[in-house]
Design a protein around this motif. Structure first.
Motif, mmCIF file in Angstrom:
data_model
loop_
_atom_site.group_PDB
_atom_site.id
_atom_site.type_symbol
_atom_site.label_atom_id
_atom_site.label_comp_id
_atom_site.label_asym_id
_atom_site.label_seq_id
_atom_site.Cartn_x
_atom_site.Cartn_y
_atom_site.Cartn_z
ATOM 1 N N SER A 179 0.831 -1.209 0.000
ATOM 2 C CA SER A 179 0.000 0.000 0.000
ATOM 3 C C SER A 179 0.867 1.260 0.000
ATOM 4 O O SER A 179 0.545 2.244 -0.681
ATOM 5 C CB SER A 179 -0.938 0.001 1.214
ATOM 6 O OG SER A 179 -0.197 -0.018 2.418
ATOM 7 N N HIS A 182 2.193 1.855 -3.451
ATOM 8 C CA HIS A 182 1.176 2.457 -4.313
ATOM 9 C C HIS A 182 1.031 3.949 -4.016
ATOM 10 O O HIS A 182 0.898 4.768 -4.940
ATOM 11 C CB HIS A 182 -0.160 1.752 -4.121
ATOM 12 C CG HIS A 182 -0.192 0.385 -4.734
ATOM 13 N ND1 HIS A 182 -1.233 -0.505 -4.528
ATOM 14 C CD2 HIS A 182 0.688 -0.252 -5.545
ATOM 15 C CE1 HIS A 182 -0.983 -1.628 -5.191
ATOM 16 N NE2 HIS A 182 0.174 -1.498 -5.804
ATOM 17 N N ILE A 225 -6.324 6.867 -2.958
ATOM 18 C CA ILE A 225 -5.588 5.726 -3.503
ATOM 19 C C ILE A 225 -6.404 4.458 -3.285
ATOM 20 O O ILE A 225 -6.853 4.177 -2.169
ATOM 21 C CB ILE A 225 -4.210 5.579 -2.824
ATOM 22 C CG1 ILE A 225 -3.477 6.926 -2.774
ATOM 23 C CG2 ILE A 225 -3.371 4.529 -3.534
ATOM 24 C CD1 ILE A 225 -3.175 7.513 -4.117
ATOM 25 N N ALA A 227 -6.450 0.179 -4.299
ATOM 26 C CA ALA A 227 -5.746 -0.968 -4.881
ATOM 27 C C ALA A 227 -6.446 -1.400 -6.169
ATOM 28 O O ALA A 227 -7.678 -1.457 -6.233
ATOM 29 C CB ALA A 227 -5.702 -2.117 -3.884
ATOM 30 N N SER A 228 -5.658 -1.694 -7.188
ATOM 31 C CA SER A 228 -6.228 -2.000 -8.501
ATOM 32 C C SER A 228 -7.084 -3.260 -8.485
ATOM 33 O O SER A 228 -8.030 -3.390 -9.267
ATOM 34 C CB SER A 228 -5.106 -2.144 -9.538
ATOM 35 O OG SER A 228 -4.205 -3.184 -9.149
ATOM 36 N N SER A 255 -5.051 4.365 -8.944
ATOM 37 C CA SER A 255 -4.580 2.991 -8.767
ATOM 38 C C SER A 255 -3.308 2.781 -9.576
ATOM 39 O O SER A 255 -3.062 3.485 -10.566
ATOM 40 C CB SER A 255 -5.635 1.976 -9.218
ATOM 41 O OG SER A 255 -6.807 2.077 -8.440
ATOM 42 N N VAL A 256 -2.521 1.808 -9.136
ATOM 43 C CA VAL A 256 -1.304 1.446 -9.861
ATOM 44 C C VAL A 256 -1.567 0.118 -10.569
ATOM 45 O O VAL A 256 -1.834 -0.901 -9.926
ATOM 46 C CB VAL A 256 -0.097 1.316 -8.923
ATOM 47 C CG1 VAL A 256 1.147 0.901 -9.705
ATOM 48 C CG2 VAL A 256 0.136 2.625 -8.180
ATOM 49 N N VAL A 261 0.421 4.442 -13.215
ATOM 50 C CA VAL A 261 -0.578 5.090 -12.370
ATOM 51 C C VAL A 261 -1.772 5.489 -13.228
ATOM 52 O O VAL A 261 -1.626 6.191 -14.241
ATOM 53 C CB VAL A 261 0.010 6.331 -11.662
ATOM 54 C CG1 VAL A 261 -1.038 6.956 -10.752
ATOM 55 C CG2 VAL A 261 1.253 5.953 -10.863
#
Length: 272
Positions: A179, A182, A225, A227-228, A255-256, A261
């Protein structure tokens, strides 16, 4: 000092990096859009927290970016300890400063009272007539309880930090978790796009994004942010969108994905 040739020193304390030099603070803000958070009190206004002073506390993301870019070095110095004898001497000096200021305040008050009584032809009390010679202990005690007395906080009892006690290559681990990686990826990407970045918790996000210096402009975006691999529930999108609209900002989900990004903007629109 030529800032182009000398790296800024970031002092590590309890896992956070601080900037203590005013020129470094100005240089980082003006040249590299590093905002941080001023955490110190102003010497002449110590009893307010509307305006803060040095040191400047940096976000972990800001610290990592400065080290990664070769703009700053991290320094970890041993803080001098204070023994019981030094503490007792400091307390005695502090009490002497308070007593001296209280006597000066009491004398000035007695002199004002004496001048007022003489101008209005009022009888003078003996203690007031002797204001230039003495101040009663009762007056000093009352001032201790009712008057704000400023005392110096600087002291020569503790020696300054010696450079010989400093480590110039301390371990800096951020980012470690997924995390945090990211978060840093998003921060670095936004920084490379030319934005000013501050924490965004008070607006329900991770970052606030400014087109120019936050001293001069309001933020345009609130970044959250995500999480993908995580699904975003519809009511979370609605809540975030309404929140950003109420504070006149655009919401960004970030998200990454495959080291890239990605952004999704949320902006409320009216229906007619």
């Amino acid at each position: 000092m030529n800032q182009q040739n000398i790296k800024v020193q970031l002092h590590l304390l309890n896992g956070d990096a601080f900037v203590w030099n005013a020129d470094d603070w100005k240089f980082l803000r003006g040249s590299y859009r590093i905002i941080g958070h001023l955490t110190g009190s102003l010497p002449r206004q110590p009893k307010q927290n509307s305006f803060q002073g040095l040191p400047l506390k940096l976000l972990p993301e800001e610290t990592t970016l400065l080290i990664e870019k070769g703009i700053a070095d991290l320094v970890d110095c041993d803080i001098p300890t204070i023994d019981e004898n030094q503490l007792q001497v400091f307390n005695r000096q502090r009490q002497n400063n308070i007593d001296q200021q209280a006597k000066l305040i009491a004398k000035e008050k007695n002199q004002r009272d004496l001048s007022y009584r003489q101008q209005n032809q009022l009888p003078c009390e003996p203690t007031i007539e002797e204001s230039d010679q003495s101040v009663s202990d009762d007056q000093i005690q009352k001032l201790h309880l009712s008057t704000i007395i400023h005392i110096p906080t600087a002291t020569d009892l503790v020696h300054p930090v010696s450079t010989s006690s400093c480590s110039y290559d301390p371990i800096w681990k951020y980012p470690e978790s997924l995390s945090d990686k990211h978060r840093y990826a998003a921060y670095r990407d936004l920084w490379h796009k030319g934005f000013y970045i501050t924490p965004g918790k008070k607006f329900g996000g991770d970052y606030l994004i400014y087109a120019d210096d936050p001293y001069l402009f309001h933020s345009q975006y609130v970044v959250r942010i995500v999480a993908s691999e995580k699904d975003i529930k519809m009511y979370d999108i609605i809540a975030f969108g309404r929140l950003c609209t109420n504070v006149k900002k655009i919401g960004l989900f970030c998200s990454v994905v495959d080291d890239e990004v990605k952004y999704l903007s949320i902006k409320w629109t009216g229906m007619s």
